[in-house]
Scaffold this motif. Structure first.
Motif: not given
Ligand code: GLU
Length: 340
Positions: A81-93, A153-167
């Motif tokens: 995912i590279q930099s695209i993760s930045k958008a979704f981690v920012y949303a979590l923050l 990391w757990e928070t980020i992993h769980r959050g991005l997986s929820a955005f994608a709808g899969r782990t």
């Protein structure tokens, strides 16, 4: 910027909804065929393993806010995912700390400089400036709640997986390859620490950031993740609320200003939608209230944006009337109400 090659494609007027399913399928197919003809650009190689990507790979996916899915080509080929993760981690923050604190600590202004610029930090008295450049992304990852890198990391992993709808899984090869060559990101984190912008161990922050960048997604996942931001923070496929509606709005505003590296202004001018690209060739383009387009095509322009992805997004923005700035005059005056 790459030649978007859509000069002859008529701009449909901006509407509140997407056309019926068949119309979307036809538009997606036309955008795919149009972009497929383009072979400009080069696959990223500054993270060594990325150079092994198939330059011809091209997947396109559109998911709308009803959860309806349209996939074409290599839409299920995975990449980091590279930099695209930045958008979704920012949303979590933003969801965790709120609008004001995110604004104050990370910022929202475009730097006009490359994503991994050290000069941008120095020019701005140590302020990370915005969450889509590496300085701001590292500051964002550092601010995610948690008592240790593992918890963050757990928070980020769980959050991005929820955005994608899969782990989502981590590509350990990409993680190792980037970890061995990310001296620049470690330098940026140390510099931020020296300005008091990172309070945790900078190496731990870089490790979590590098891991989030190595998460594997496909074009379809990106479309679902983007559609979650388009749908006020609710994943339209799983029905799960991932972030608040205000957070989705704020994240899209940041993407409109800074999502396409130092070409963000040209992107907004041509396409009129928030988007985010990553150096492995992913791109997500979001039409608020309608849906999102995910794409994978690893040849990049000189700023790091997928060439085919941009061309497909430009085509769809025009044919589906997605540009949020496009309007047509209301020529007919409103019909006066006549009393019976
Ligand atoms: N992990 C990459 C880096 O930090 C992400 C770059 C990108 O996609 O822009 O350099």
């Amino acid at each position: 910027m790459v030649e978007l090659d859509v000069a002859g494609v008529a701009q449909a007027s901006h509407t509140g909804t997407l056309p019926p399913r068949d119309g979307v399928s036809l538009a997606l197919r036309a955008a795919y065929d149009h972009a497929l003809a383009h072979r400009e650009g080069a696959v990223a190689d500054y993270i060594p393993v990325l150079a092994e990507a198939d330059p011809e790979a091209f997947g396109l996916s559109l998911v709308d806010v009803t959860g309806s899915v349209h996939d074409i080509g290599d839409s299920r080929v995975e990449f980091s995912i590279q930099s695209i993760s930045k958008a979704f981690v920012y949303a979590l923050l933003c969801d965790a700390v709120g609008h004001e604190q995110a604004l104050a600590t990370v910022g929202v202004n475009n730097t006009g400089l490359p994503f991994n610029s050290v000069v941008a930090i120095e020019l701005n008295d140590g302020h990370p400036m915005n969450p889509m450049v590496n300085a701001g992304a590292l500051a964002t990852t550092a601010l995610i709640p948690g008592d240790s890198p593992d918890e963050r990391w757990e928070t980020i992993h769980r959050g991005l997986s929820a955005f994608a709808g899969r782990t989502l899984d981590v590509d350990e090869v990409v993680f190792s390859s980037e970890s061995a060559t990310n001296q620049r990101n470690r330098a940026i984190a140390r510099l931020l620490e020296s300005y008091g912008r990172i309070r945790h161990d900078p190496d731990g922050v870089v490790e979590v950031y590098t891991r989030q960048c190595a998460l594997l997604v496909d074009a379809h996942d990106l479309a679902v993740m983007g559609a979650t931001l388009a749908d006020g923070g609710v994943n339209p496929v799983t029905g799960e609320r991932v972030v608040g509606a205000e957070v989705a709005r704020d994240t899209l505003a940041v993407l409109a200003a800074s999502g396409l590296y130092e070409r963000s202004g040209e992107w907004l001018f041509e396409i009129g939608l928030p988007g985010k690209s990553g150096v492995a060739g992913g791109l997500v383009t979001i039409a608020p209230g309608k849906g999102a387009v995910g794409s994978y095509a690893p040849r990049l322009d000189t700023a790091g944006n997928s060439v085919r992805g941009q061309i497909a997004a430009a085509h769809l923005s025009r044919t589906l009337g997605l540009n949020v700035f496009a309007s047509t005059p209301r020529t007919a005056p409103p019909v006066p109400e006549v009393a019976p």
